[in-house]
Design an enzyme around this catalytic site. Structure first.
Site: not given
Length: 315
Positions: A16, A18, A88-89, A134-137, A154-156, A160, A247
């Site tokens: 990617r 980024s 994780k992706d 993240s919904l996990r966080r 969102r974003g790099n 953020r 994820c």
């Protein structure tokens, strides 16, 4: 591009574009050059769906796989020879003909809090705006502090951080690994204890994906594989595979190795954080993947199945 699996003097690494992805890929590129000095490695930047869509929560546009599909297409076509992913992706099911050929040593797996005024998590004021994608966080932070306002971020990484400094948030939560790889640890206010925020499956680890039939690349990458990290991540991913989670589902798991034993902690939570089902299992390294499946079964039997059905809309 013609597909080659024999010996060659040049390899193409897909990544990617980024800042973090490039940093990770350049670091790994340098390691490949060390173990295979006679092979030139070039980088090819590939924009993924996850990079193009930055104003919608990942859970609404497909979640897992958004950051790898275009790169996997390039692998299958022979356009690139291997790819560096954040583990994780990576979905637990890979396209036929591709596999994770190498898992290098893991970076710090924890989440990190960055707050605008340097406040620790427990000291954030009631109603503080905390940014995460993240919904996990989200679920774990709300479980500990239901008074907080969790908002989409969102974003790099640099985007953020800029949003935080502009005052759009009081604090944000990011993976510590990315901040460490970019040498931005001075930004971190607090590393979050896994008892507060259990990491994402594979967080802090890289997965190097290649073609299953490419023995030349496999041989090179095998020299950079880190068996303890691979074992830990395989246990976490076995849990995720059994739960059929993406994820962007509130699922977390973190495996640690001590001598010949592996301990795996797992968690499934409701999005609002009101229900958190958490358990742990221990066994031998040889049982790593079986332990992941067993722990997933235990979580399901304790009510995780109801949470997941509600999230997937199959209740």
């Amino acid at each position: 591009m013609s597909r080659s699996t024999g010996q060659r003097s040049t390899l193409v690494l897909g990544t990617r574009a980024s800042k973090l992805a490039l940093q990770q890929s350049e670091m790994f590129q340098a390691r490949v050059q060390e173990v295979a000095p006679g092979v030139a490695v070039t980088l090819k930047r590939i924009q993924t769906s996850g990079d193009k869509i930055v104003d919608v929560p990942l859970a609404k546009i497909g979640g897992k796989g958004l950051f790898v599909k275009e790169i996997e297409d390039a692998l299958l076509s022979g356009e690139i020879d291997f790819a560096v992913h954040s583990m994780k992706d990576v979905p637990t099911q890979l396209p036929e003909g591709l596999e994770i050929l190498c898992v290098p040593p893991r970076e710090d797996a924890r989440d990190a809090l960055i707050s605008r005024e340097g406040r620790l998590f427990k000291d954030l004021p009631p109603g503080a705006r905390v940014g995460t994608s993240s919904l996990r966080r989200q679920s774990q932070l709300l479980h500990a502090r239901p008074d907080l306002r969790i908002e989409m971020l969102r974003g790099n990484l640099d985007t953020r951080l800029r949003k935080l400094k502009e005052g759009q948030f009081d604090a944000i939560v990011l993976a510590a690994a990315g901040l460490r790889r970019l040498a931005w640890t001075q930004e971190i206010t607090e590393y979050l204890d896994p008892r507060l925020s259990l990491p994402a499956i594979g967080q802090g680890a890289l997965g190097i994906e290649g073609r299953s039939d490419d023995g030349f690349v496999r041989d090179i990458l095998n020299r950079l594989n880190h068996p303890p990290t691979r074992v830990a991540v395989s246990s976490e991913r076995a849990l995720l595979h059994r739960l059929e989670g993406g994820c962007q589902v509130p699922i977390a798991a973190y495996a640690t190795l001590v001598d010949d034993e592996i301990q795996l902690e797992g968690l499934v939570a409701s999005v609002d954080g009101k229900t958190v089902i958490r358990d742990a299992i221990r066994g031998t390294i040889a049982e790593a993947q079986a332990l992941g499946t067993q722990l997933a079964e235990r979580l399901l039997s304790r009510g995780a199945d109801k949470i997941l059905c509600a999230i997937y809309g199959t209740a």
